[in-house]
Design an enzyme around this catalytic site. Structure first.
Site, short mmCIF file in Angstrom:
data_model
loop_
_atom_site.label_atom_id
_atom_site.label_comp_id
_atom_site.label_asym_id
_atom_site.label_seq_id
_atom_site.Cartn_x
_atom_site.Cartn_y
_atom_site.Cartn_z
N ARG C 103 6.48 18.21 -41.04
CA ARG C 103 5.34 17.49 -40.50
C ARG C 103 4.74 18.29 -39.36
O ARG C 103 5.38 19.20 -38.85
CB ARG C 103 5.74 16.08 -40.05
CG ARG C 103 6.65 16.07 -38.88
CD ARG C 103 7.10 14.65 -38.56
NE ARG C 103 7.50 14.60 -37.17
CZ ARG C 103 8.30 13.69 -36.63
NH1 ARG C 103 8.78 12.71 -37.37
NH2 ARG C 103 8.61 13.73 -35.36
N CYS C 107 -3.29 22.96 -38.59
CA CYS C 107 -3.96 23.61 -37.47
C CYS C 107 -4.92 22.62 -36.82
O CYS C 107 -5.85 22.13 -37.47
CB CYS C 107 -4.72 24.83 -37.98
SG CYS C 107 -5.87 25.47 -36.75
N ASN C 141 1.06 12.11 -33.53
CA ASN C 141 2.46 11.85 -33.21
C ASN C 141 3.10 13.09 -32.64
O ASN C 141 3.08 14.16 -33.25
CB ASN C 141 3.21 11.44 -34.49
CG ASN C 141 4.64 11.06 -34.20
OD1 ASN C 141 4.90 10.06 -33.54
ND2 ASN C 141 5.58 11.89 -34.66
N GLU C 142 3.69 12.96 -31.46
CA GLU C 142 4.44 14.06 -30.84
C GLU C 142 3.72 15.40 -30.99
O GLU C 142 4.28 16.38 -31.50
CB GLU C 142 5.87 14.13 -31.43
CG GLU C 142 6.68 12.90 -31.11
CD GLU C 142 8.15 12.97 -31.53
OE1 GLU C 142 8.47 13.84 -32.34
OE2 GLU C 142 8.95 12.15 -31.05
N CYS C 150 -3.85 31.27 -37.06
CA CYS C 150 -4.75 31.33 -38.21
C CYS C 150 -6.09 31.95 -37.78
O CYS C 150 -6.37 32.06 -36.59
CB CYS C 150 -4.95 29.95 -38.81
SG CYS C 150 -6.13 28.93 -37.92
N GLU C 299 9.02 5.40 -28.58
CA GLU C 299 10.23 5.51 -29.40
C GLU C 299 11.42 5.49 -28.46
O GLU C 299 11.48 6.29 -27.53
CB GLU C 299 10.24 6.81 -30.23
CG GLU C 299 9.06 6.92 -31.18
CD GLU C 299 9.14 8.14 -32.11
OE1 GLU C 299 10.20 8.79 -32.16
OE2 GLU C 299 8.12 8.42 -32.79
#
Lengths: 671, 671, 671
Positions: C103, C107, C141-142, C150, C299
């Site tokens: 995950r 980019c 997320n995180e 790239c 979390e």
């Protein structure tokens, strides 16, 4: 004795140059190295050169009586060059171009790179040919025999192979390619050893590629040397050597140059392992042996190291001066400290110079100034040389072969050599380390550790050496392979078995384990006991010997081959060969050194504290005896009878005089 | 019992062949393996074959009464093949073709490779179909289920998946792909698990790719077997197994072959960790269990190992002979030592054979000759088999699943199995290790360690086994997952909970920590004390059990779950299930083995020194009892009453007789 | 205080949703996070959206009075997106697209990715703008500041550089590119730092690329926030922070968001190293300081960790509840536990939730229910805040710079900060950790550890702080570099030397070695002795100080600089600066904390057992004093006089009352 520094005008504000030059002059600097990374400043775009700034910098030193050695700046091609000619970038073992922005990232065989190198070198050498301050050139910087796998190098390797072997059938035979269906049916199938696991490849191929990579580096150095010589025939030419993963054969590398030079960074933290105490001495002796002549230090320890690794501690008081003098004691005629002032930018900014970033002179510069003063007083040394009666043979070929195939856990080619160097050094006896192809006439003892790969000519030399009265020490892992890195089908030590007077019945690669060993030769045993009455041990490798008529020096004391011979002594012709089938503990090695030295009629010092070195330079009938304390403790000891004459530090030596050395202190006796 | 060697005529001078064959005959060699790496010699260019040299080599052995087993040489395609068809080269997890020049570097699924393989195999099998000396074929060499990611394998994996699941929706459901938006909307999105961090990928995908990779290897072996059978229907066909990172499912691999064979290299240095003393025995029992029949050793320890790693020590006296006899004692009918003589070229030149490079016979060949002599006397063993009452279940699926997701620090599938094997082996009780899909009728005790992934059919078998009176040992990490590697939503051990009579309330993966545990079953406790009255410990994993009505065997002695049940015994049908929720120390495991064996009515030896193995082969009403000392010390002990009959080494056994074994010595009782 | 959970309806059978929601309601859950990984379910093919299932899930919670926070699902783009637009995949330092299926593999700068992100975010925010149960959004997320190389990022970096520097000449000057011919002649030559050895690259380039990578992450968050605000202006917006290798500057990251949130996973196994006991507290204080306001936990530890690494032990009793309350005590206003139930599929299936795979509620859910109950009773805390008198300055810039170039073996930026945080925390004194760019007016003591890189504005602030009466602690490695990561040419601590009253004559990076140090300030020495009368030590780094007129606090006790000043105290303006040139042992640091606190008039607790934390939240004139026992032992101690009023757990506090805490227990005094 010339003391100098490395200096990078291109990295500093123009305003600082004059102040720096003044301070150098005041400090006692006699020589400065410059320009080896300055390509982007000297040729800011292709074919557009700018030497004005360098003219100016050289002038500043010249007028102050400071000599200049110029580095050809080819180690760091400018970024425009890589952008325009990406084929200049090295290709790694996985087939990828390596990242640029580090240094040394160019292929030495690239025709484009050679063309552009020639351009900048010709301008440089031509421009300063008439400048008397410029006394020499350092070619490139810390050259490696990098395993470049670019198309040019691949094709070059194929050509090299064709020239060497002629036909692919001869390659197959030389390499033993019938194994694993490894037979080439055409040269087009040849590639360098690729991938991350070269140990799974044919060691014959690997060794040949090492030879080719070394050849490429040597060829590139000669290409530069030729260019320089054409325009500046008076200049002294060198390249600065270092001990790295991919070393070119440095005997080849320096054969056509004028001076050997070396980058000398003794570890700031002394090893707890006493076996390494004489490592610096080993490296310096190795450098002196390359051309069997005195050498230069192009980079010398000046402060804490660091940058790509965490910073090391700062050098202890005495190290700046002491390690420079140690280099001189081992044959250096010039020592340039890296660097005058710590860089404030770039990847190397924590590789400390003599002066910190602050530009405030401190403890280390003060010590360096002391060194300059003392070196000045050593002017008489000019022209003096070191003459020893003992040689240890070094061979790049063995070094490559050991790296390609580790023999036993923890067993390295260098440590094999160091063990013998340490033994004699700790007795105050000077040792040369020389090319295994050298003439050996001047030596009484020759140590030939682990001649894994044999070469007929060298084998003949060694036989002749013993026949005419020499003492030759041979060791385990000798006579194992032919020149192509294939094993010989003979009982070990094969071509040396006649001299050794013994053959290896079987071997046991015990690696880092230790086993007891019994000394059976009484005289040696006595020397060993005088050091300390503990058992002798062996480690790493055990040859189980069939001693025949040879005199057994030691037998194994443990395991299934307890009682079998581990080391022998054998008269051969007028001389004696010793075959040492294992690796002894340090004390046993030292006593072995004394035993063989006595046999060969070489005087050893009665007592020399561990970590103190004694070396001798001589000129005509004059001798300089150097005593150096490479420990963090003060050392006191009685001078050897041999040294109880002449004077020390301007004061006559008395018989039975005690000498005291502070940590890292050098004392010099002149007789 | 056939003793033989591996021999590579293509690697040696023609002049040596005859001398080698003579010496083999004299030594007592009965069988020789050849040709498994010789493709480049057998087909020097595409379609041009040369078998003349092999004919000649086979003849040399045939006339001396030595049989031949031929390896199909597909493990090492020649270099012309890779040059012409680079698509044959494997692609690694990063998408790169791996370097060639090593071996096994070809894609088993490549159509070109298959076509060329078929060509050479057909020639070989056809040519020697009528040669009586050629008794069998070894397919390829040490096949791996390599994770090749080439386009052919990628597409093959997609096809395999389509056949298995039909629609992409069923894949998504089976894999639980709703997590992290991992849903495929088309098969075209499927790739093998790529990259260096497979642990971040979906474990369901990873397990399926393991299945596919295993399937590819199995399919390739069957492809070869079919070709050979067509032309040489009488030949015995095998492939040589080894324990590697990417093992194919070896039950599948050998299902359609004739013989299981194995490459057996016991470690030369005995482990200090006594828990591993019976590791060799474990591996041999594992091999015998693959087809539940005797097996062959295609490569057996003959000298120090080394080449890609530093050399190991040389085998201790007794190992060459002892480890061969150990293999026979565990069911080997033939043992071929690798190799006759140490190779002099190629990557493997330090993987020592029976004779050293020198070709001078030594200690190891002498011991081997002794072995040949003794094996000859064991002719009567022909046709004898091993019958045990205890089985440990092995499952490649669990092995894959454990590697994909480590359960706790230091916890491996193999060590879980070995702990139980060790417990029974140390009691002198024979153990079979068999496919978890096996018929269990012949066994009294079945150990089913960590059935992480459940399969309905096996679950049913296990229930039936206990119902009809069997003793079943279940452990922690059982019943965790469905066949797709997704977790089951049931209290553990889920499908086994009814038999176990307990459920896991919570678990604590303590890893390498150790915790006290109290044995609460008195009889077991007694056995444990008789070994040594120290506390029992558990490690790696702690299931905290709700024991229900089951009998608690042990409770945790420390931490927040002190007093909770750790292991239970539960009657089920006519039999008994044991659920061991943790991993006990070695002594506790041994006493547990004795406890369960007693319950199941299996006789254990009263005393057998640690490291001594006892195995039994039988034929009709004759029994051979093997006692092997796998330690470096001599061992003395009284024979078990059960063994106090018959004769040993030609002498009748007396009641209460003591037996003495030197290090690595084997004694055989015949009754 | 809101307690909640993370829940993934898309991963569970529809049949479970209602049961889960019921049980959550019963347990006391007040808020649920959903959808942050559900892109493939919300947009199964490009432009085809399906929110029906999410509507339904939200409804289920809404009707039970449970709030919802939605994650934008951009962290895990669906596989159809990568198949169609492979340019969205990140490129690593070696120039390769990273494997997908993990995950965060996209980019952040990719225009395609931005367009598709906008699509899904607009639908989500638009759809739930009117849904009162949806109270906020977690962006992605995180997030990491991944070093994507790239083409888009490469070009973006060039543009960023152009905007920052204008001309390539200014870049060369800023970076000191004259070193190693590193001068760009055109922006086209600029690349990110590539390759596996960034430490060989110019640290100025590396630092700028860190800035750019952080900027990219921040820009992406703002891009999302803007989209959400347009459609859901009332929603609270956050993103969940974590401490990872490539952290964006979190002060920038949260500047335009509403709430800071954090993923809090205290280690389940307590460190044996007592120096780390207050690490959790450190991280929580760091989070509170980001916006100097209360924060959320998105979390929170709920079970044993594992999946990509072997599973950890299960949390000890008290940890589930205790660590949640600890977060509240340090300023959390909501704590969401990850996750309700352990996932049964995907890579994360062993990262345990409150309920095990079995869906049978157990010990951990029970403890969580207890927590929900207790949190309900803390409703009064709503609106309360933490006010401290001590601040430690944190700077992402220093963090980056330390990672780019390690200063000494074992020396990290975080440990430097933690040492001071630990000192005050162990005295029961609250500490803020704030952006180094913060306003400092409210503080009496400011600790500014290792201001390696200086920034004029901050330097001015710090001077002003001391001038007007503040106490400022400065340390080694301050004032070393300019804002471009080049070294300053001034005696250290350069811009701070005037305040420190001392300059560094030389430094010694001793790394993990330890050296004696003598405290020369009597008061401090007294505090140190009261802890334990053992020698004080220093480690890691030694600045050798020229103390000038400053008051020497400590002198080195060993080595060549024994007797030299190691730490000084210097009056400056109305205040005092302390310069600590080394890193002291833990006890010495604690006594230093007490010494400086006393000077600054801050009350310290007389005794607080090691591992117990005391924090205070306040609202108007009410105070909540939290005592938390972060050890596995019970702790008893007398309340500080300051706390002997009010009530604890509904009972009035008596003067001199002793307080007892079970492992991981929290007690709260209200006054």
């Amino acid at each position: 004795m010339k003391i100098g520094v490395d200096y990078y005008p291109e990295q500093w504000d123009r305003a600082l140059w004059e102040q720096d030059a003044d301070r150098m002059q005041h400090t006692g600097v006699k020589i400065v190295r410059m320009a080896e990374f300055a390509w982007s400043r000297l040729e800011p775009e292709e074919g557009k050169y700018d030497f004005a700034w360098l003219d100016e910098a050289i002038r500043l030193f010249a007028v102050r009586g400071i000599q200049v050695i110029l580095g050809t700046p080819t180690c760091t091609p400018p970024l425009w060059l890589f952008e325009k000619y990406p084929e200049v970038i090295q290709v790694d073992r996985n087939g990828n171009r390596i990242p640029i922005g580090i240094r040394g990232h160019r292929c030495l065989n690239s025709p484009v790179y050679r063309r552009l190198s020639a351009g900048i070198i010709r301008r440089m050498a031509g421009r300063y040919a008439q400048e008397p301050a410029v006394v020499g050139y350092q070619i490139d910087n810390e050259l490696e025999a990098f395993h470049c796998c670019c198309p040019v190098c691949q094709e070059g390797f194929r050509q090299w192979m064709k020239e060497k072997y002629g036909t692919i059938e001869r390659v197959n035979e030389a390499y033993g390619n019938s194994v694993w269906s490894g037979e080439y049916s055409s040269f087009s199938q040849v590639t360098p050893p690729m991938g991350e696991h070269p140990q799974w490849l044919n060691p014959s191929l690997s060794l040949d590629f090492n030879r080719y990579a070394s050849h490429s580096a040597v060829d590139y150095v000669r290409f530069q040397a030729k260019l320089i010589r054409e325009l500046a025939p008076e200049a002294q030419i060198t390249t600065n050597n270092w001990l790295c993963e991919n070393m070119p054969d440095f005997y080849d590398l320096f054969r056509e140059l004028d001076i050997v030079s070396y980058d000398n960074y003794p570890a700031v933290t002394l090893p707890e392992d006493t076996e390494c105490l004489y490592s610096h001495a080993f490296h310096l002796d190795l450098m002196r042996g390359i051309r069997k002549q005195n050498f230069w230090i192009m980079e010398q320890l000046s402060g804490g190291l660091g940058s790509w690794s965490p910073m090391s501690p700062t050098p202890r008081p005495g190290m700046i001066k002491g390690y420079s003098l140690q280099a001189i004691a081992h044959g250096a005629d010039a020592v340039l400290h890296f660097r005058w002032r710590t860089g404030i930018s770039g990847a190397e900014m924590y590789w400390h110079g003599l002066i910190d970033h602050s530009n405030v002179p401190g403890r280390r510069l003060e010590e360096f100034q002391d060194l300059c003063r003392e070196a000045q007083e050593l002017e008489g040394l000019q022209g003096s040389v070191i003459k020893n009666q003992i040689a240890i043979l070094y061979s790049s070929l063995q070094e490559y072969a050991f790296k390609i195939q580790y023999q036993a856990e923890g067993m390295h080619y260098f440590t094999q050599l160091k063990a013998y160097h340490d033994a004699f050094t700790s007795l105050g006896v000077g040792v040369d380390i020389v090319d295994w192809r050298s003439d050996l006439e001047e030596y009484k003892i020759v140590v030939a550790p682990t001649i894994l790969i044999v070469d007929q000519k060298i084998t003949d030399h060694l036989h002749a050496f013993v026949k005419r009265g020499g003492h030759l020490i041979l060791t385990n892992r000798s006579g194992v392979k032919d020149i192509y890195n294939k094993c010989l089908m003979q009982p070990l030590p094969s071509v040396f078995a006649d001299m050794a007077g013994a053959v290896v019945k079987e071997y046991d690669p015990i690696g880092t384990a230790r086993q007891k060993v019994d000394l059976t030769e009484e005289h040696w045993k006595g020397f060993r006991k005088s050091l300390q009455d503990t058992p002798s041990f062996c480690t790493l490798w055990c040859d189980i010997l069939d001693a025949g008529d040879a005199r057994v020096l030691a037998r194994y004391g443990e395991g299934f081959y307890a009682g079998e011979a581990a080391a022998v002594e054998n008269p051969y012709g007028q001389g004696t060969a010793y075959y040492i089938g294992t690796v002894f503990d340090r004390r046993t090695m030292c006593s072995l050194g004394r035993y063989v030295a006595e046999k060969a009629g070489i005087h050893c010092m009665e007592q020399l504290p561990l970590g103190v070195e004694r070396t001798v330079r001589q000129k005509e009938d004059r001798q300089w005896v150097f005593y150096f304390n490479n420990t963090e403790q003060a050392q006191n000891f009685f001078l050897d009878s041999e040294d109880c004459s002449g004077e020390c530090m301007g004061r006559p030596i008395l018989p039975g005089e005690q000498i005291s050395l502070k940590p890292f202190e050098m004392k010099i006796l002149v007789k």
